[in-house]
Design a protein around this motif. Structure first.
Motif, PDB file in Angstrom:
ATOM      1  N   HIS A   1      -2.775  -8.021   8.944  1.00 18.40           N
ATOM      2  CA  HIS A   1      -3.477  -6.735   9.019  1.00 18.40           C
ATOM      3  C   HIS A   1      -4.245  -6.383   7.748  1.00 18.40           C
TER       4      HIS A   1
ATOM      5  N   GLU B   1      -7.761  -1.890  16.131  1.00 17.23           N
ATOM      6  CA  GLU B   1      -6.697  -0.913  15.882  1.00 17.23           C
ATOM      7  C   GLU B   1      -7.109   0.412  16.521  1.00 17.23           C
TER       8      GLU B   1
ATOM      9  N   ASP C   1      -1.696  -4.805   5.265  1.00 20.71           N
ATOM     10  CA  ASP C   1      -2.524  -3.584   5.326  1.00 20.71           C
ATOM     11  C   ASP C   1      -3.046  -3.204   3.938  1.00 20.71           C
TER      12      ASP C   1
ATOM     13  N   HIS D   1       1.544  -4.543  11.670  1.00 16.85           N
ATOM     14  CA  HIS D   1       1.931  -3.954  10.379  1.00 16.85           C
ATOM     15  C   HIS D   1       2.904  -2.804  10.608  1.00 16.85           C
TER      16      HIS D   1
ATOM     17  N   HIS E   1       1.875   1.402  15.430  1.00 16.80           N
ATOM     18  CA  HIS E   1       1.344   2.770  15.578  1.00 16.80           C
ATOM     19  C   HIS E   1       1.698   3.405  16.919  1.00 16.80           C
TER      20      HIS E   1
ATOM     21  N   TRP F   1      -3.374   4.424  17.173  1.00 13.69           N
ATOM     22  CA  TRP F   1      -3.347   4.659  15.721  1.00 13.69           C
ATOM     23  C   TRP F   1      -2.717   6.036  15.640  1.00 13.69           C
TER      24      TRP F   1
ATOM     25  N   ARG G   1       6.210   6.353  12.832  1.00 14.87           N
ATOM     26  CA  ARG G   1       5.371   5.207  12.490  1.00 14.87           C
ATOM     27  C   ARG G   1       6.173   3.909  12.414  1.00 14.87           C
TER      28      ARG G   1
HETATM   29 ZN   LIG Z   1      -2.636   1.015  10.609  1.00 16.17          ZN
END
Ligand SMILES: [Zn+2]
Length: 369
Positions: free
Chosen positions: A11, A148, A313, A232, A211, A174, A246
């Protein structure tokens, strides 16, 4: 010196950074930091962790590179330009990023190349395996396109075009989207989300659960019969007291493992230490052992090393200031290897975590040609 492990990172928001901040990842990392010194950029997103030299130093040869834009309700400031009001605007922002990747990779084929097929992937792996030719500065980094938040998909009959454009993974969420509940916006997989997943599976897209709200994620795990990843995400169990949906619950982790999925751990302090506050906490509060603990937790839960990878990320609206003390650039991901060895992981386990598990998922998703 021992050969470094080959790394696949699942990611990075490269196009978003290029378009939002004008970052140029063909540059060495230090050049980007110097160019941005004194500008608003480090203020809002921190100092970069990425640059072509850092990929080379870190032996990072494959990156899942995103298409990403935000709904306007999440806009963080005037600098935050890639925002949409509706599906049409989202579609345009996401398509523009595909075009950017193509233009950019056409211009710099020695530095970045698109991976759309098994043939493309094997070529990248071949280049990274053989000794560097005399005079060559490095090897091309292969990019796999990942969307994403699926708001850019206006209708399901567009999906074949996205596949044709090289997109290989889609994460529906997301924040919340019309497809499902997402970060800070809980909710189920909607009817539109269920239809999206069915259509994605028919075409053969990989599905990214990161997400998604737990409710939506559990529904999706039941429904989706294709390849599953969490590009991620960290385990919620090591973040007790954090009020956020999350992170992955044990139920979702078990579901991913059962389906032979892979979870990419994130070296973002906010996802490693409960109570970390962006910009306010002292960096020395978080060390790399917290990332090792995430990896170990997921491996213990799975009972093997086959379901964890890295989804850094890096540059995803956080910079070096928000990473564990031991990190200065993506090259420092190599520091995980000796720590995992110390913990009793074998070389083979470490190779799985650094790249093998993502390569297995790519093997399932990428068409031969
Ligand atoms: Zn993200």
């Amino acid at each position: 010196m021992k050969k470094p492990f080959f790394i696949v990172d699942a990611h990075q928001d490269l196009a978003w950074n290029m378009l939002t901040f004008g970052r140029d990842y063909t540059n060495p990392l230090e050049k980007t930091r110097i160019l941005e010194k004194g500008t608003y950029i480090p203020e809002v997103t921190g100092n970069t962790m990425l640059g072509w030299d850092a990929y080379q130093d870190g032996n990072v040869g494959v990156v899942f590179s995103t298409l990403f834009a935000e709904p306007i309700r999440k806009q963080e400031g005037a600098w935050d330009k890639l925002v949409y009001r509706d599906a049409n605007e989202a579609h345009k922002l996401y398509r523009d990023q595909v075009d950017l990747y193509y233009r950019w990779m056409d211009k710099h084929p020695d530095q970045f190349r698109l991976i759309r097929s098994g043939v493309d992937l094997r070529e990248i792996l071949r280049l990274w395996k053989k000794p560097l030719p005399e005079g060559a500065a490095g090897r091309p980094v292969g990019l796999v396109l990942l969307m994403e938040a699926a708001e850019g998909i206006r209708s399901l009959d567009e999906l074949p075009e996205w596949w044709e454009a090289g997109l290989r993974f889609i994460g529906p969420a997301w924040a919340g989207t019309r497809y499902c509940g997402g970060t800070h916006e809980p909710g189920p997989l909607t009817r539109a989300g269920q239809a999206l997943l069915e259509c994605m599976a028919d075409i053969g897209f990989g599905f990214d659960i990161s997400h998604m709200d737990e409710e939506a994620a559990l529904m999706a795990l039941d429904l989706y019969d294709g390849v599953i990843i969490a590009s991620h995400s960290n385990a919620a169990a090591l973040l007790r007291g954090v009020e956020s949906n999350r992170h992955l619950s044990d139920r979702v982790i078990h579901g991913i493992v059962e389906r032979d999925g892979v979870i990419g751990v994130v070296p973002f302090n906010n996802f490693l230490l409960a109570g970390w506050k962006k910009g306010q906490a002292r960096r020395e509060l978080v060390h790399i052992d917290r990332l090792v603990a995430q990896i170990d937790y997921l491996c213990q839960l799975a009972g093997d090393s086959l379901h964890v990878g890295i989804g850094s990320d890096f540059d995803g609206i956080y910079g070096v200031e928000e990473t564990p003390m031991e990190f200065d650039s993506i090259a420092d991901l190599q520091k995980l290897a000796p720590l995992l060895l110390e913990k009793g992981y074998s070389e083979e386990d470490i190779a799985n975590i650094m790249s093998g598990n993502w390569l297995r998922q790519l093997g399932k998703v990428l068409p031969e040609k």
